[in-house]
Design a protein around this motif. Structure first.
Motif, mmCIF file in Angstrom:
data_model
loop_
_atom_site.group_PDB
_atom_site.id
_atom_site.type_symbol
_atom_site.label_atom_id
_atom_site.label_comp_id
_atom_site.label_asym_id
_atom_site.label_seq_id
_atom_site.Cartn_x
_atom_site.Cartn_y
_atom_site.Cartn_z
ATOM 1 N N LEU A 66 3.648 58.841 28.644
ATOM 2 C CA LEU A 66 4.330 58.713 29.923
ATOM 3 C C LEU A 66 5.596 57.899 29.735
ATOM 4 O O LEU A 66 5.566 56.857 29.069
ATOM 5 C CB LEU A 66 3.437 57.999 30.948
ATOM 6 C CG LEU A 66 2.231 58.772 31.468
ATOM 7 C CD1 LEU A 66 1.375 57.858 32.331
ATOM 8 C CD2 LEU A 66 2.665 59.986 32.266
ATOM 9 N N PRO A 67 6.725 58.337 30.297
ATOM 10 C CA PRO A 67 7.899 57.464 30.303
ATOM 11 C C PRO A 67 7.517 56.122 30.922
ATOM 12 O O PRO A 67 6.761 56.060 31.898
ATOM 13 C CB PRO A 67 8.894 58.225 31.184
ATOM 14 C CG PRO A 67 8.470 59.652 31.070
ATOM 15 C CD PRO A 67 6.973 59.626 30.964
ATOM 16 N N ALA A 68 8.018 55.045 30.330
ATOM 17 C CA ALA A 68 7.600 53.704 30.760
ATOM 18 C C ALA A 68 7.814 53.478 32.255
ATOM 19 O O ALA A 68 6.998 52.845 32.927
ATOM 20 C CB ALA A 68 8.342 52.647 29.956
ATOM 21 N N TYR A 69 8.921 54.023 32.786
ATOM 22 C CA TYR A 69 9.173 53.859 34.209
ATOM 23 C C TYR A 69 9.691 55.166 34.786
ATOM 24 O O TYR A 69 10.546 55.810 34.167
ATOM 25 C CB TYR A 69 10.204 52.743 34.468
ATOM 26 C CG TYR A 69 10.328 52.407 35.936
ATOM 27 C CD1 TYR A 69 9.478 51.463 36.512
ATOM 28 C CD2 TYR A 69 11.239 53.062 36.737
ATOM 29 C CE1 TYR A 69 9.555 51.178 37.857
ATOM 30 C CE2 TYR A 69 11.327 52.791 38.081
ATOM 31 C CZ TYR A 69 10.481 51.849 38.641
ATOM 32 O OH TYR A 69 10.555 51.578 39.983
ATOM 33 N N PRO A 70 9.148 55.595 35.930
ATOM 34 C CA PRO A 70 8.168 54.869 36.733
ATOM 35 C C PRO A 70 6.714 55.171 36.384
ATOM 36 O O PRO A 70 5.812 54.494 36.866
ATOM 37 C CB PRO A 70 8.472 55.357 38.154
ATOM 38 C CG PRO A 70 8.876 56.780 37.954
ATOM 39 C CD PRO A 70 9.660 56.789 36.656
ATOM 40 N N TYR A 71 6.475 56.185 35.508
ATOM 41 C CA TYR A 71 5.116 56.689 35.394
ATOM 42 C C TYR A 71 4.154 55.714 34.720
ATOM 43 O O TYR A 71 3.023 55.531 35.173
ATOM 44 C CB TYR A 71 5.141 58.038 34.660
ATOM 45 C CG TYR A 71 5.984 59.042 35.379
ATOM 46 C CD1 TYR A 71 5.560 59.605 36.571
ATOM 47 C CD2 TYR A 71 7.239 59.409 34.880
ATOM 48 C CE1 TYR A 71 6.352 60.505 37.251
ATOM 49 C CE2 TYR A 71 8.037 60.319 35.554
ATOM 50 C CZ TYR A 71 7.589 60.861 36.743
ATOM 51 O OH TYR A 71 8.372 61.743 37.416
ATOM 52 N N GLY A 72 4.576 55.095 33.625
ATOM 53 C CA GLY A 72 3.706 54.119 33.000
ATOM 54 C C GLY A 72 3.432 52.951 33.925
ATOM 55 O O GLY A 72 2.305 52.462 34.033
ATOM 56 N N PHE A 73 4.451 52.505 34.599
ATOM 57 C CA PHE A 73 4.333 51.404 35.560
ATOM 58 C C PHE A 73 3.364 51.773 36.680
ATOM 59 O O PHE A 73 2.468 51.001 37.034
ATOM 60 C CB PHE A 73 5.719 51.096 36.123
ATOM 61 C CG PHE A 73 5.758 49.999 37.153
ATOM 62 C CD1 PHE A 73 5.856 48.672 36.776
ATOM 63 C CD2 PHE A 73 5.719 50.302 38.503
ATOM 64 C CE1 PHE A 73 5.903 47.666 37.731
ATOM 65 C CE2 PHE A 73 5.760 49.312 39.458
ATOM 66 C CZ PHE A 73 5.853 47.977 39.069
ATOM 67 N N LEU A 74 3.531 52.974 37.233
ATOM 68 C CA LEU A 74 2.672 53.408 38.332
ATOM 69 C C LEU A 74 1.239 53.611 37.868
ATOM 70 O O LEU A 74 0.294 53.295 38.592
ATOM 71 C CB LEU A 74 3.211 54.703 38.929
ATOM 72 C CG LEU A 74 4.561 54.598 39.649
ATOM 73 C CD1 LEU A 74 5.032 55.983 40.077
ATOM 74 C CD2 LEU A 74 4.461 53.677 40.852
ATOM 75 N N ARG A 75 1.070 54.137 36.649
ATOM 76 C CA ARG A 75 -0.285 54.326 36.145
ATOM 77 C C ARG A 75 -1.002 52.991 36.025
ATOM 78 O O ARG A 75 -2.175 52.858 36.385
ATOM 79 C CB ARG A 75 -0.242 55.019 34.773
ATOM 80 C CG ARG A 75 -1.634 55.278 34.179
ATOM 81 C CD ARG A 75 -1.591 55.317 32.672
ATOM 82 N NE ARG A 75 -1.067 54.070 32.134
ATOM 83 C CZ ARG A 75 -0.576 53.948 30.920
ATOM 84 N NH1 ARG A 75 -0.499 54.990 30.130
ATOM 85 N NH2 ARG A 75 -0.126 52.789 30.500
ATOM 86 N N ASP A 76 -0.308 51.987 35.518
ATOM 87 C CA ASP A 76 -0.941 50.686 35.324
ATOM 88 C C ASP A 76 -1.412 50.071 36.644
ATOM 89 O O ASP A 76 -2.371 49.305 36.668
ATOM 90 C CB ASP A 76 0.029 49.723 34.632
ATOM 91 C CG ASP A 76 0.308 50.142 33.194
ATOM 92 O OD1 ASP A 76 -0.494 50.922 32.646
ATOM 93 O OD2 ASP A 76 1.326 49.694 32.634
ATOM 94 N N TRP A 77 -0.724 50.417 37.733
ATOM 95 C CA TRP A 77 -1.069 49.842 39.038
ATOM 96 C C TRP A 77 -1.864 50.812 39.901
ATOM 97 O O TRP A 77 -2.279 50.465 41.010
ATOM 98 C CB TRP A 77 0.203 49.432 39.781
ATOM 99 C CG TRP A 77 0.844 48.230 39.171
ATOM 100 C CD1 TRP A 77 1.756 48.187 38.166
ATOM 101 C CD2 TRP A 77 0.602 46.867 39.514
ATOM 102 N NE1 TRP A 77 2.104 46.908 37.852
ATOM 103 C CE2 TRP A 77 1.407 46.057 38.672
ATOM 104 C CE3 TRP A 77 -0.212 46.236 40.445
ATOM 105 C CZ2 TRP A 77 1.426 44.677 38.746
ATOM 106 C CZ3 TRP A 77 -0.206 44.855 40.526
ATOM 107 C CH2 TRP A 77 0.605 44.087 39.676
ATOM 108 N N SER A 78 -2.083 52.021 39.408
ATOM 109 C CA SER A 78 -2.695 53.059 40.239
ATOM 110 C C SER A 78 -4.207 52.892 40.314
ATOM 111 O O SER A 78 -4.866 52.521 39.349
ATOM 112 C CB SER A 78 -2.363 54.448 39.688
ATOM 113 O OG SER A 78 -3.024 55.439 40.434
ATOM 114 N N GLU A 79 -4.752 53.217 41.484
ATOM 115 C CA GLU A 79 -6.197 53.281 41.659
ATOM 116 C C GLU A 79 -6.706 54.700 41.464
ATOM 117 O O GLU A 79 -7.894 54.971 41.584
ATOM 118 C CB GLU A 79 -6.587 52.783 43.053
ATOM 119 C CG GLU A 79 -6.260 51.299 43.273
ATOM 120 C CD GLU A 79 -6.646 50.829 44.657
ATOM 121 O OE1 GLU A 79 -7.138 51.664 45.444
ATOM 122 O OE2 GLU A 79 -6.468 49.633 44.951
#
Length: 353
Positions: free
Chosen positions: A327-340
């Motif tokens: 995943l591109p680090a932003y926004p997808y990696g960022f969102l994955r790390d915070w996603s429920e």
């Protein structure tokens, strides 16, 4: 025809509200172009003998020839389509000056498909792609009319981005119009791009996948090599620049790393690489029925040998890890790390780019 010792396919639902279909569907893009009518009828016979129920075509396949071939086969068959799920598509074939997903375009396309298929109704009617010239409301309202008239039973789409799919679903729910039960994207070990946004949207909305190109246009059978351009009577042998599976496009280090892992897993399980690739895809989240597209009965028979093959968890994880697109680090990696939403972790997209 090799009809004995067939593995009968299990059934599974398409999404939350679609019909039950066989674990694999039959893709018929080759019918009338690369596959003769007699060979196509033998494929249909073999597929249904193996418990296959989902037959997928489109009005543009063979310029309508695929639908006609299926229609003539069904007309000679006891019960016709009664025990099958028939899917076709519209969007690209209407006459000039008729927008693909407009009321006029879809009306013309549906009437022509019903005639060619010799069918009273289409079980799953796919819009073959996004139509930026026609409003979603017009397309969905037209499809709602088709459902009310009994000409189609379920609505579906092909080849969408995540925002396009969500726009369709949101508008349909807001205006009580038909919500897609299925999406038909490209999806395989070599191309997992839909996992970034399209697949999570399907998981959230209860939409099933019927992926095309499950073997990557033949790449995942292991028949190509990095130092020799394909030749002979294969799709890439006849046209190395063919579409998304073009040889120069896929002849990359990443491809060969995935194929190496695939071959190693196949050797350990004493299976063919193609069987392993199909089994991996068939049990991915949201996948209802990968479409088997074959030129010949022999190719289809080989693919059907994976009808009940389930990969052990260890080997599934190895292939998922080896083919992870990241995943591109932003926004997808960022969102994955915070996603429920657990789907991103299930997909194995841990490697970020």
């Amino acid at each position: 025809m090799p009809a004995k010792n067939l593995e009968i396919m299990p059934l599974r639902p398409i999404g939350r509200s679609g019909p039950l279909v066989s674990r694999f569907g039959l893709g018929t893009m080759t019918f009338g172009s690369e596959t003769s009518e007699d060979e196509a009828h033998r494929q249909l016979d073999l597929f249904t003998a193996a418990g296959g129920t989902l037959i997928d075509t489109a009005d543009v396949y063979g310029a309508g020839a695929s639908e006609e071939i299926i229609g003539r086969w069904a007309a000679q068959r006891t019960g016709g389509y009664d025990d099958l799920i028939l899917a076709t598509k519209a969007r690209f074939a209407p006459p000039p000056n008729s927008a693909g997903a407009s009321w006029r375009g879809l009306r013309i396309a549906l009437e022509a498909s019903l005639l060619r298929l010799r069918a009273e109704a289409i079980d799953i009617y796919f819009i073959h792609g996004w139509d930026q010239k026609t409003s979603i409301d017009e397309t969905l309202s037209t499809l709602a009319d088709f459902v009310a008239e009994g000409n189609i039973h379920h609505v579906a789409w092909s080849n969408l981005s995540g925002w396009q799919l969500q726009k369709i679903v949101s508008h349909a729910r807001a205006h009580r119009l038909p919500v897609p039960v299925a999406l038909q994207p490209q999806y395989n070990l070599l191309d997992r791009t839909i996992e970034i946004e399209v697949l999570p949207c399907c998981a959230e909305e209860g939409i099933g996948l019927t992926p095309w190109s499950p073997l990557g246009g033949g790449w995942l059978t292991g028949k190509y090599s990095p130092d020799e351009r394909p030749t002979g009577a294969t799709r890439l042998g006849e046209d190395p620049d063919r579409g998304v599976e073009a040889y120069d496009r896929r002849n990359t280090d990443r491809t060969w790393r995935i194929l190496l892992e695939l071959r190693e897993v196949a050797a350990e399980l004493v299976r063919q690489p193609g069987h392993v690739a199909l089994a991996w895809l068939a049990d991915r989240p949201c996948v209802s029925a990968p479409l088997l597209g074959a030129r010949t009965v022999a190719q289809l028979s080989d693919n059907l040998a994976a009808a009940n093959f389930v990969l052990p968890a260890e080997h599934t994880e190895r292939l998922t890890r080896a083919s992870a697109p990241g995943l591109p680090a932003y926004p997808y990696g960022f969102l994955r790390d915070w996603s429920e939403l657990d789907i991103w972790r299930t997909l194995g997209t841990e490697n970020q780019e």
